[in-house]
Design an enzyme around this catalytic site. Structure first.
Site, PDB file in Angstrom:
ATOM      1  N   ALA A  15      52.363  36.471  56.070  1.00 41.09           N
ATOM      2  CA  ALA A  15      53.478  36.159  55.163  1.00 41.09           C
ATOM      3  C   ALA A  15      53.680  37.416  54.309  1.00 41.09           C
ATOM      4  O   ALA A  15      53.179  38.488  54.659  1.00 41.09           O
ATOM      5  CB  ALA A  15      53.137  34.930  54.318  1.00 41.09           C
ATOM      6  N   SER A 132      45.632  42.209  43.082  1.00 34.00           N
ATOM      7  CA  SER A 132      46.707  41.982  42.119  1.00 34.00           C
ATOM      8  C   SER A 132      47.818  43.009  42.283  1.00 34.00           C
ATOM      9  O   SER A 132      47.573  44.148  42.654  1.00 34.00           O
ATOM     10  CB  SER A 132      46.176  42.083  40.691  1.00 34.00           C
ATOM     11  OG  SER A 132      47.251  41.946  39.785  1.00 34.00           O
ATOM     12  N   LYS A 186      39.325  38.618  39.052  1.00 33.74           N
ATOM     13  CA  LYS A 186      40.768  38.454  39.302  1.00 33.74           C
ATOM     14  C   LYS A 186      41.303  37.252  38.518  1.00 33.74           C
ATOM     15  O   LYS A 186      42.404  37.290  37.963  1.00 33.74           O
ATOM     16  CB  LYS A 186      41.019  38.285  40.810  1.00 33.74           C
ATOM     17  CG  LYS A 186      42.439  37.869  41.181  1.00 33.74           C
ATOM     18  CD  LYS A 186      43.469  38.927  40.790  1.00 33.74           C
ATOM     19  CE  LYS A 186      44.844  38.787  41.386  1.00 33.74           C
ATOM     20  NZ  LYS A 186      45.523  37.549  41.410  1.00 33.74           N
ATOM     21  N   HIS A 189      41.654  38.297  34.993  1.00 33.07           N
ATOM     22  CA  HIS A 189      42.831  39.178  34.935  1.00 33.07           C
ATOM     23  C   HIS A 189      44.090  38.328  34.781  1.00 33.07           C
ATOM     24  O   HIS A 189      44.949  38.600  33.941  1.00 33.07           O
ATOM     25  CB  HIS A 189      42.907  40.025  36.224  1.00 33.07           C
ATOM     26  CG  HIS A 189      44.247  40.660  36.461  1.00 33.07           C
ATOM     27  ND1 HIS A 189      45.339  39.950  36.940  1.00 33.07           N
ATOM     28  CD2 HIS A 189      44.689  41.915  36.258  1.00 33.07           C
ATOM     29  CE1 HIS A 189      46.375  40.756  37.020  1.00 33.07           C
ATOM     30  NE2 HIS A 189      46.016  41.953  36.630  1.00 33.07           N
ATOM     31  N   ASN A 190      44.209  37.301  35.588  1.00 31.71           N
ATOM     32  CA  ASN A 190      45.403  36.454  35.519  1.00 31.71           C
ATOM     33  C   ASN A 190      45.484  35.706  34.188  1.00 31.71           C
ATOM     34  O   ASN A 190      46.573  35.525  33.638  1.00 31.71           O
ATOM     35  CB  ASN A 190      45.425  35.460  36.682  1.00 31.71           C
ATOM     36  CG  ASN A 190      45.826  36.124  37.986  1.00 31.71           C
ATOM     37  OD1 ASN A 190      45.597  37.310  38.175  1.00 31.71           O
ATOM     38  ND2 ASN A 190      46.418  35.375  38.893  1.00 31.71           N
ATOM     39  N   GLU A 193      46.752  38.011  31.737  1.00 32.10           N
ATOM     40  CA  GLU A 193      48.188  38.181  32.036  1.00 32.10           C
ATOM     41  C   GLU A 193      49.000  37.052  31.381  1.00 32.10           C
ATOM     42  O   GLU A 193      50.060  37.309  30.787  1.00 32.10           O
ATOM     43  CB  GLU A 193      48.337  38.166  33.562  1.00 32.10           C
ATOM     44  CG  GLU A 193      49.718  38.262  34.123  1.00 32.10           C
ATOM     45  CD  GLU A 193      49.676  38.126  35.661  1.00 32.10           C
ATOM     46  OE1 GLU A 193      48.874  38.815  36.321  1.00 32.10           O
ATOM     47  OE2 GLU A 193      50.440  37.307  36.197  1.00 32.10           O
ATOM     48  N   HIS A 455      21.736  14.643  15.565  1.00 25.69           N
ATOM     49  CA  HIS A 455      21.705  15.819  16.450  1.00 25.69           C
ATOM     50  C   HIS A 455      20.912  16.976  15.845  1.00 25.69           C
ATOM     51  O   HIS A 455      20.758  17.997  16.498  1.00 25.69           O
ATOM     52  CB  HIS A 455      23.140  16.261  16.772  1.00 25.69           C
ATOM     53  CG  HIS A 455      23.858  15.285  17.656  1.00 25.69           C
ATOM     54  ND1 HIS A 455      23.403  14.974  18.918  1.00 25.69           N
ATOM     55  CD2 HIS A 455      24.958  14.522  17.459  1.00 25.69           C
ATOM     56  CE1 HIS A 455      24.220  14.073  19.458  1.00 25.69           C
ATOM     57  NE2 HIS A 455      25.170  13.776  18.586  1.00 25.69           N
TER      58      HIS A 455
HETATM   59  P1  NBP Z   1      51.225  32.069  51.474  1.00 28.45           P
HETATM   60  O1  NBP Z   1      50.275  31.767  50.366  1.00 28.45           O
HETATM   61  O2  NBP Z   1      52.588  31.526  51.410  1.00 28.45           O
HETATM   62  O3  NBP Z   1      50.540  31.615  52.875  1.00 28.45           O
HETATM   63  C1  NBP Z   1      51.236  31.701  54.084  1.00 28.45           C
HETATM   64  C2  NBP Z   1      50.323  32.211  55.168  1.00 28.45           C
HETATM   65  O4  NBP Z   1      49.199  31.335  55.363  1.00 28.45           O
HETATM   66  C3  NBP Z   1      51.054  32.284  56.518  1.00 28.45           C
HETATM   67  O5  NBP Z   1      50.611  33.443  57.175  1.00 28.45           O
HETATM   68  C4  NBP Z   1      50.556  31.015  57.199  1.00 28.45           C
HETATM   69  O6  NBP Z   1      50.641  31.052  58.589  1.00 28.45           O
HETATM   70  C5  NBP Z   1      49.135  31.016  56.757  1.00 28.45           C
HETATM   71  N1  NBP Z   1      48.415  29.768  57.036  1.00 28.45           N
HETATM   72  C6  NBP Z   1      48.554  28.546  56.488  1.00 28.45           C
HETATM   73 BR1  NBP Z   1      49.792  28.107  55.216  1.00 28.45          BR
HETATM   74  N2  NBP Z   1      47.714  27.643  57.003  1.00 28.45           N
HETATM   75  C7  NBP Z   1      47.009  28.307  57.923  1.00 28.45           C
HETATM   76  C8  NBP Z   1      45.978  27.911  58.793  1.00 28.45           C
HETATM   77  N3  NBP Z   1      45.491  26.664  58.798  1.00 28.45           N
HETATM   78  N4  NBP Z   1      45.470  28.830  59.628  1.00 28.45           N
HETATM   79  C9  NBP Z   1      45.943  30.089  59.624  1.00 28.45           C
HETATM   80  N5  NBP Z   1      46.916  30.530  58.816  1.00 28.45           N
HETATM   81  C10 NBP Z   1      47.441  29.650  57.957  1.00 28.45           C
HETATM   82  O7  NBP Z   1      51.318  33.657  51.680  1.00 28.45           O
HETATM   83  P2  NBP Z   1      51.447  34.843  50.604  1.00 28.45           P
HETATM   84  O8  NBP Z   1      52.411  34.522  49.507  1.00 28.45           O
HETATM   85  O9  NBP Z   1      51.658  36.068  51.417  1.00 28.45           O
HETATM   86  O10 NBP Z   1      50.004  34.909  49.921  1.00 28.45           O
HETATM   87  C11 NBP Z   1      48.818  35.133  50.675  1.00 28.45           C
HETATM   88  C12 NBP Z   1      47.623  35.037  49.749  1.00 28.45           C
HETATM   89  O11 NBP Z   1      47.723  36.068  48.768  1.00 28.45           O
HETATM   90  C13 NBP Z   1      47.530  33.725  48.974  1.00 28.45           C
HETATM   91  O12 NBP Z   1      46.178  33.352  48.846  1.00 28.45           O
HETATM   92  C14 NBP Z   1      48.093  34.069  47.622  1.00 28.45           C
HETATM   93  O13 NBP Z   1      47.593  33.243  46.610  1.00 28.45           O
HETATM   94  C15 NBP Z   1      47.606  35.495  47.472  1.00 28.45           C
HETATM   95  N6  NBP Z   1      48.397  36.310  46.542  1.00 28.45           N
HETATM   96  C16 NBP Z   1      49.745  36.251  46.522  1.00 28.45           C
HETATM   97  C17 NBP Z   1      50.462  37.031  45.640  1.00 28.45           C
HETATM   98  C18 NBP Z   1      51.958  37.002  45.621  1.00 28.45           C
HETATM   99  O14 NBP Z   1      52.543  37.700  44.778  1.00 28.45           O
HETATM  100  N7  NBP Z   1      52.601  36.278  46.509  1.00 28.45           N
HETATM  101  C19 NBP Z   1      49.803  37.902  44.792  1.00 28.45           C
HETATM  102  C20 NBP Z   1      48.422  37.980  44.852  1.00 28.45           C
HETATM  103  C21 NBP Z   1      47.729  37.177  45.737  1.00 28.45           C
HETATM  104  P3  NBP Z   1      51.982  30.488  59.331  1.00 28.45           P
HETATM  105  O15 NBP Z   1      52.952  31.611  59.286  1.00 28.45           O
HETATM  106  O16 NBP Z   1      51.511  30.176  60.679  1.00 28.45           O
HETATM  107  O17 NBP Z   1      52.436  29.286  58.562  1.00 28.45           O
END
Ligand code: NBP
Length: 483
Positions: A15, A132, A186, A189-190, A193, A455
């Site tokens: 993603a 982050s 992390k 950190h959040n 934030e 206490h």
């Molecule tokens: P998402 O958090 O939206 O997750 C989507 C991804 O997870 C897709 O690749 C999806 O595959 C996969 N997935 C799921 Br849902 N269930 C699965 C399973 N059972 N087996 C394998 N793959 C599975 O993606 P994101 O926004 O890119 O974030 C990724 C991570 O990074 C998260 O933990 C998020 O908290 C963290 N994060 C995000 C940000 C941000 O700004 N977005 C910042 C920092 C950290 P599919 O395509 O097959 O559905």
């Protein structure tokens, strides 16, 4: 090693975050990146869109493992929670002892501790790495907070250093500590934030309601502040948000955005963890609760009938008031960071992690959302004294608090008198006054606890534990401290 093994790093979960991280990895010399996503269309789409990256796509976990050189190293970037467990379960089937699984998602640190323990039993290394910087950070250089074993850091360190943001010549990544240490840091950190954002929002609100200036005018104030000691990414983007007009209505965008702040839970985790560790992170807690309060429209509608002060809020000297707000913001920010670093130090003691607090300040200087000049001062303070008992009492911060405290009080008084909610400003000031107090009414609380629950209490003038016979003749007896 498989004959096809040509990638030194793999990414699972394509993603937005995973795709960008994979592209970042591929853009650095020496890296060849294997990519896998549960739904294969996403893998193919990424490979097609970026032929320059030279990705090695895999359609199955077996193919993915076969494309990686040993020790195999894979970064998981999937939805935090059960999806992470599902991917780990598949990877341990196709990886071998010595290989490295990295979870780059936003995992809750107790989950990381659990996963590390379980995966370690297979001989495979598991590293929870906080990342982050959002989408842009993942692509151009995030701040990375990895935990895990020393062994995995040997392989992983150079790879993560190659993709991290760089601040003043240093990569924004360090081996934070073992097992869940990276995700813990992390999380905090959040939390910081959240506090930083709430404080900025309160400053904006006070200036707007006190001076009647428009969002665009206030944007210029923030832009000016960004040239001084408050210089930071969050101040910079605040000016950008306030400058923005809505294309549909022509109004300032901030005036058409619904005033209900969302949250994905990391602020709440920071506060919950702080409560269980007994660390007062009141600034972070108020910021988290302020989002909850904003998101209760039914109660807000009912409460709108409750009275506020009779008089309109007017500021006699605009420039002086704005400078007061700036000083109050800086002082409150110092409190929030000091509290956050306390939580990291106490978490490290609880979970037996060796965390270099100065190194944490340094890796937050670039790539992440709270990046700021100010973090250099925190790094300096810990360089001078790694055992610093209270960050905000270090000379640089003590000077800023001394300089700002009168203004801080004026701002909190003005907020209270005019009915403007400033929970993070006020609670930070209350923390400041509490922690510096010669004597606290905690003595009375101890008396109350002894009255209703036996206490016990300690005395200021002699050793021992005491209990007053409240229902008897009210004499004091020495007591065993077993309550
Ligand atoms: P998402 O958090 O939206 O997750 C989507 C991804 O997870 C897709 O690749 C999806 O595959 C996969 N997935 C799921 Br849902 N269930 C699965 C399973 N059972 N087996 C394998 N793959 C599975 O993606 P994101 O926004 O890119 O974030 C990724 C991570 O990074 C998260 O933990 C998020 O908290 C963290 N994060 C995000 C940000 C941000 O700004 N977005 C910042 C920092 C950290 P599919 O395509 O097959 O559905």
């Amino acid at each position: 090693m498989s004959d096809n093994a040509s990638a030194n790093i793999g990414v699972i979960g394509l993603a937005v975050m995973g795709s960008n991280l994979a592209r970042n990895l591929a853009s650095r010399e020496g890296n060849t990146v294997a990519v896998y996503n549960r739904s294969h269309e996403k893998t193919q789409a990424l490979v097609d869109a970026h032929p320059e990256a030279g990705f090695i796509p895999a359609a199955s976990y077996e193919e993915f493992a076969a494309s990686l050189q040993k020790p195999r190293t894979a970064i998981i970037m999937v939805k935090a929670g059960w999806a992470t467990d599902a991917v780990i379960d598949e990877l341990v089937k196709v990886f071998e002892p010595g290989d490295i699984i990295v979870d780059g998602g936003n995992a809750y640190f107790p989950d990381t501790i659990r996963r590390e323990k379980a995966v370690r039993e297979t001989g495979i290394n598991f590293v929870g790495a906080g990342i982050s910087g959002g989408e842009e950070g993942a692509l151009l250089g995030p701040s990375i907070m990895p935990g895990g074993s020393d062994e995995s850091w040997v392989t992983l360190g150079p790879i993560l250093k190659s993709i991290a943001a760089v601040a003043e010549g240093e990569p924004c990544v360090t081996h934070v500590g073992h097992d869940g240490a990276g995700h813990f840091v992390k999380m905090v950190h959040n939390g910081i934030e959240y506090a930083d954002m709430q404080l900025i929002a309160e400053a904006y609100d006070l200036i707007r309601r006190g001076t009647g200036k428009s969002p665009a005018e206030i944007a210029e104030i923030f832009a000016e502040w960004n040239k001084g000691e408050l210089e930071s990414y969050l101040i910079e983007i605040t000016a950008e948000v306030l400058r923005q007009f809505d294309a549909d209505t022509g109004k300032p965008l901030v005036d058409v955005i619904l005033d209900q702040a969302g949250a994905k839970g990391t602020g709440a985790w920071t506060v919950q963890t702080a409560l269980s560790l007994g660390v007062p992170v009141s600034g972070i807690a108020e910021a988290t609760f302020a989002r909850s309060l904003s998101s209760r429209p039914d109660q807000r509608a009912v409460a709108a009938n409750l009275p506020g002060p009779d008089e309109e809020f007017t500021v006699a000297d605009e420039a002086a008031f704005i400078e007061d707000v700036r000083l109050a913001l800086y002082a409150s920010k110092i409190v929030a960071y000091s509290q956050g670093f306390d939580e990291i130090r106490d978490g490290a003691a609880e979970y037996d992690w060796k965390i270099d607090l100065g190194a944490i300040a340094k890796i937050w200087r670039g790539g992440c959302i709270i990046r700021a000049q100010f973090l250099n001062r925190i790094a300096d303070a810990y360089a001078e004294n790694a055992q610093l008992p209270l960050l905000m009492a270090a000379p640089y911060f003590a000077e800023a608090l001394t300089r700002g405290q009168a203004a801080w009080r004026r701002v909190v008084i003005a907020a209270a008198q005019s009915g403007i909610p400033a929970p993070a400003f006020s609670s930070s000031l209350a923390y400041y006054d509490g922690i510096r107090a010669d004597r606290l009414p905690a003595a009375l609380v101890q008396g109350q606890r002894d009255f209703f629950g036996a206490h016990t209490y300690k005395r200021v003038d002699k050793e021992g534990t005491f209990h007053t016979l409240w229902s008897g003749d009210r004499t004091e007896v020495e007591a065993e401290d077993t309550h």
